[in-house]
Design an enzyme around this catalytic site. Structure first.
Site, short mmCIF file in Angstrom:
data_model
loop_
_atom_site.label_atom_id
_atom_site.label_comp_id
_atom_site.label_asym_id
_atom_site.label_seq_id
_atom_site.Cartn_x
_atom_site.Cartn_y
_atom_site.Cartn_z
N HIS A 1 0.79 -1.22 0.00
CA HIS A 1 0.00 0.00 0.00
C HIS A 1 0.83 1.28 0.00
O HIS A 1 0.25 2.37 0.13
CB HIS A 1 -0.93 0.04 1.22
CG HIS A 1 -2.18 -0.77 1.06
ND1 HIS A 1 -3.31 -0.29 0.46
CD2 HIS A 1 -2.46 -2.05 1.41
CE1 HIS A 1 -4.24 -1.21 0.45
NE2 HIS A 1 -3.75 -2.30 1.02
N LYS B 1 -9.07 13.46 4.55
CA LYS B 1 -8.21 12.28 4.50
C LYS B 1 -7.28 12.34 5.70
O LYS B 1 -7.25 13.33 6.44
CB LYS B 1 -7.42 12.21 3.20
CG LYS B 1 -6.63 13.46 2.87
CD LYS B 1 -5.89 13.32 1.55
CE LYS B 1 -6.84 13.43 0.38
NZ LYS B 1 -6.96 12.20 -0.37
N ARG B 2 -6.51 11.29 5.90
CA ARG B 2 -5.52 11.28 6.97
C ARG B 2 -4.57 12.47 6.82
O ARG B 2 -4.20 12.84 5.70
CB ARG B 2 -4.75 9.96 6.91
CG ARG B 2 -3.79 9.70 8.03
CD ARG B 2 -3.42 8.22 8.06
NE ARG B 2 -3.05 7.74 6.73
CZ ARG B 2 -1.80 7.68 6.28
NH1 ARG B 2 -0.80 8.12 7.03
NH2 ARG B 2 -1.54 7.19 5.08
N LYS C 1 0.43 14.19 1.79
CA LYS C 1 -0.91 14.47 1.24
C LYS C 1 -1.11 15.97 1.03
O LYS C 1 -2.07 16.40 0.40
CB LYS C 1 -1.99 13.89 2.16
CG LYS C 1 -1.96 12.36 2.20
CD LYS C 1 -3.02 11.79 3.14
CE LYS C 1 -2.93 10.28 3.27
NZ LYS C 1 -3.37 9.56 2.07
N THR D 1 -8.77 6.24 -2.22
CA THR D 1 -10.15 5.81 -2.45
C THR D 1 -11.11 6.97 -2.28
O THR D 1 -12.20 6.96 -2.84
CB THR D 1 -10.56 4.64 -1.53
OG1 THR D 1 -10.34 5.01 -0.18
CG2 THR D 1 -9.78 3.39 -1.86
N LYS E 1 -14.66 8.17 -4.32
CA LYS E 1 -15.95 8.47 -3.68
C LYS E 1 -16.46 9.84 -4.11
O LYS E 1 -17.65 10.03 -4.37
CB LYS E 1 -15.82 8.39 -2.16
CG LYS E 1 -15.49 7.00 -1.65
CD LYS E 1 -14.95 7.04 -0.23
CE LYS E 1 -14.25 5.74 0.10
NZ LYS E 1 -13.41 5.82 1.31
#
Length: 799
Positions: free
Chosen positions: A347, A535-536, A541, A643, A647
């Site tokens: 991952h 998100k985290r 990110k 993901t 969505k």
């Protein structure tokens, strides 16, 4: 009991009064939820039993081992999958009960954190819906990760009390408990000419399974998610002097998800968790197999075990231990079975996320497992020497054990028959960069399986009005085959469809605006652009580039409030790991910017910033349907897949993103006109990593906008001590900032100018939204699971 509304009402009232011993008028929403949950579990019990029987008879089944399963709430989702949601909602309404108030009683299951766990949950849903024999194995965390609170802009972590009122969906099966052994020493002895091993003076922990039904959509299949709870053993060793300490340490194994591992005590606890999960699961799997089959040598023909990232990779040496020590097989046969049984999903390309364990911690805690890993390493290094004689450097790089560390990703690559990445670009990076040596050695093992999401949760459940509009427009076949959403492409220019789509989006935005007002006390304009990054919280990110851009927009509006800018509402949601100091500073910065921006009347409400605390699945179900813009802005080559991007796409939001992870495949599907791409591509990023040439200070000193926003972190712009954001300031001015925040700043700001202009033409924006919805079925978890089933696990639907 659910055959019609009247029967449901009678049965519900009867169960409610019998269970709680009080009149209907005196019952509470909590009573209603518990009663309804138990009724549903009863309703599926016969199918659950039948599915378990079919599993035993089926040729082959898969067990999916994951440290996370981010399930969210199950009540409404189970009702939808059973096809009885309207009977229940309308029946309760007749009784004066608001179903959605009852639904709010349910806590999100505290079993996951981010995309890894949500992926696992979507996969379980798809396995059951496709009638495939696939079950999950995880840990029943008492307190999950943590419950996030924002106090004065800072993240505060509280225990997640999701089990305080029990768990209505689970069935405790104490008779199926197994024992796990830690510490102690290994005694080697010879019997009948064979070397034998026994674990002496071990600390014993009992793993008790709690089974949760996984209900397929409109099918009789009910698979199982087995969650293990750590409890003191009834056979406590005499050597245990401090019983209370033993009890505390035992129960802490299933206490929290991802305990802080910044010290040795935390590392031991994490390692205990991982071995606890795999040992309990594999003992259970082998026991079930032996009840149906006599020959343990054929287990790989009937069982496939999939490990979701490196956390459950100890399944490899644990299966070897069971096959050799308990079942009496030799090394060669046990190794052949193990490698044919286990498959692995990688991952990440982040080196810090590729787990390594110090030998000085691992060996005393898991002495027999260490012996097996050491032997695997010795034999693997011998293979490497035979292929690359004299190439010590390559062998050192590929070894499972080197420099006092055990490399779990290397163990996974050697001990499994399949290794997959989770997006096309991610798999290519693994093959060409991160795992290039292993790809050269094992090219047949590597394959790609792009992540997927279940449209049942993220469209039918989260956005029912949009789902109904789609069914009214193209029929309902897309529910069983989501790629048929492509038929919506015929309606790109349909004014009536666009108007209905716009009305649904507006109602969803109004609903989210109400939540923001209730939770944050901030009044936002539902007609503004809802620009969302949830998100985290992690440096790669790049929530930071988003908030710096907001600061820049705010600076422009302060100078000239009349500039031509569509009103924007920037929405964040994220948890930072408790020990991740830098990420927690970014949360503080977002909230400081929000306080500054939202209280400034001069900018005429053209800009609002919201940080929604305690981001979770049930909150996400309100956020995704309301979003106009989806922020997927990780540094290219860093995000394995994502993901959340899928969505948002499924709910019609347009993506602002880098060419990273599954964004690349999304871009290939929708084309340049229907996505907003900025920044470097993965090859350019990798080129900079290898050859340098990037200096963040060049951008700081030669760009006025960048200079201003970076200086505002230190010059008293915020009402904080001047050193509050020093870690962020310093990270931005490191000569080789590995996430290229300042380098990509202008490209990011420019793409947002295009977003601003595109939003002015609502018909064109809606057309882009339709294209995204129409093509989102490509990312269905059903499609991904079919690929796994056919290509890796070789499982077929229940016969």
């Amino acid at each position: 009991m659910f055959s019609n509304k009247e029967r449901f009402k009678r049965y519900f009232l009867q169960r409610l009064e019998m269970t709680y011993g009080k009149t209907f008028e005196d019952t509470t929403s909590s009573d209603h939820f518990q009663t309804l949950g138990h009724m549903i579990r009863e309703y599926v019990s016969s199918n659950w039993i039948q599915t378990n029987e079919q599993s035993r008879k089926n040729k082959k089944q898969v067990y999916y081992l994951s440290i996370e399963f981010l399930l969210g709430r199950l009540l409404h989702n189970n009702l939808i999958n059973l096809g009885i949601d309207q009977i229940v909602i309308e029946g309760l309404a007749d009784l004066g009960i608001d179903f959605f108030e009852v639904e709010d009683i349910e806590h999100d299951a505290g079993l996951g954190n981010g995309g890894l766990g949500r992926l696992a949950a979507c996969f379980l849903d798809s396995l059951a819906t496709l009638d495939l024999p696939g079950h999950g194995c995880g840990i029943r965390y008492k307190h999950g990760l943590f419950e996030q609170r924002i106090v004065d802009g800072y993240q505060i972590e509280l225990p997640e009390q999701w089990l305080k009122q029990g768990q209505v969906w689970e069935v405790r099966k104490e008779d199926l408990a197994v024992d796990i052994y830690f510490w102690g020493n290994i005694d080697m002895y010879e019997r009948n000419g064979k070397l034998q091993f026994r674990h002496l003076n071990a600390e014993t922990v009992t793993a008790v399974p709690h089974d949760v039904p996984v209900i397929g959509y409109h099918t009789t299949t009910v698979n199982t998610l087995r969650l293990w709870n750590a409890e003191p053993s009834s056979l406590i060793a005499k050597e245990v002097k401090d019983i209370m300490r033993y009890k505390r340490e035992t129960e802490s194994i299933s206490g929290f998800l991802y305990p802080d591992d910044s010290n040795d005590e935390g590392k031991i606890l994490r390692l205990k968790q991982q071995y606890f999960l795999v040992s309990a699961s594999l003992q259970s799997i082998v026991r079930n197999y032996k009840q149906q089959h006599k020959n343990i040598s054929e287990i790989h023909h009937y069982i496939s075990i999939h490990v979701n990232d490196t956390h459950p990779v100890l399944a490899i040496p644990e299966l070897m231990r069971i096959l050799m020590d308990d079942e009496g097989l030799g090394w060669a046969e046990a190794w052949n079975i193990t490698t044919k049984t286990i498959s692995y999903t990688n991952h990440t390309t982040l080196s810090e996320a590729l787990e390594q364990w110090p030998i000085y911690i691992f060996q005393p805690l898991l002495p027999r497992i260490y012996m097996i890993i050491d032997e695997i390493n010795e034999r693997f290094c011998k293979e490497l020497w035979d292929k690359y004689p004299g190439d010590f450097s390559k062998i050192e790089k590929m070894a499972i054990i080197a420099h006092g560390m055990i490399k779990m990703a290397h163990l996974a690559l050697v001990g499994s028959h399949s290794v997959n990445g989770v997006a096309e670009i991610h798999t290519e990076i693994l093959k060409k960069r991160e795992m290039a040596n292993f790809y050269e050695f094992y090219p047949e093992k590597f394959n790609n399986k792009t992540n997927g999401i279940t449209h049942r949760r993220w469209l039918i459940k989260a956005n029912p009005k949009l789902a109904n509009l789609i069914s009214q427009t193209i029929g309902d076949k897309w529910i069983d085959e989501p790629t048929q959403l492509r038929e919506l492409l015929d309606y790109q220019e349909d004014i009536n469809f666009k108007e209905n789509l716009a009305a649904i989006k507006q109602r969803n935005k109004e609903s989210l605006a109400k939540i923001i007002k209730e939770k944050n006390g901030i009044l936002v304009d539902p007609s503004s652009i809802f620009d969302v990054q949830v998100k985290r919280l992690h440096a790669y990110k790049r929530q930071l580039i988003n908030v710096l851009h907001i600061m820049s927009l705010y600076n422009k509006l302060r100078e000239d409030p009349s500039i031509d800018m569509e009103p924007r509402t920037f929405i964040f949601g994220a948890k930072a790991s408790p020990g991740y100091y830098y990420a927690k500073k970014i949360i503080k910065l977002i909230n400081s910017v929000a306080q500054k921006v939202n209280s400034d009347k001069r900018i005429q409400d053209k800009l609002k910033v919201v940080f929604l605390e305690n981001y979770r699945v049930s909150l996400a179900e309100h956020i995704f349907p309301a979003a106009d813009v989806s922020e997927q802005i990780s540094t290219a080559s860093k995000e394995a897949s994502g993901t959340g991007n899928m969505k948002f796409m499924m709910n019609g939001a347009l993506t602002v993103g880098t060419l990273d992870g599954a964004n690349i495949e999304m871009h290939d599907l929708v084309g340049d006109d229907n996505i907003f791409i900025f920044g470097m591509n993965p090859d350019q990023v990798l080129e900079l990593y290898q050859n340098g040439g990037y200096s963040s200070r060049e951008y700081y000193y030669h760009d006025d906008r960048i200079h201003e926003v970076v200086n505002q972190l230190k010059n008293g712009f915020f009402d904080h001590p001047s050193n509050e954001f020093d870690p962020i300031f310093d990270s931005l001015l490191i000569e080789n900032d590995q996430f290229f925040v300042l380098k990509d700043f202008h490209s990011y700001a420019n793409i947002h100018e295009k977003v601003n202009q595109a939003f002015k033409n609502k018909q064109d924006w809606l057309q882009k939204s339709i294209v995204n919805i129409a093509l989102s079925g490509h990312f269905s978890s059903d499609r991904t699971i079919k690929q796994y089933a056919d290509e890796i696990w070789h499982i077929k639907p229940y016969s």
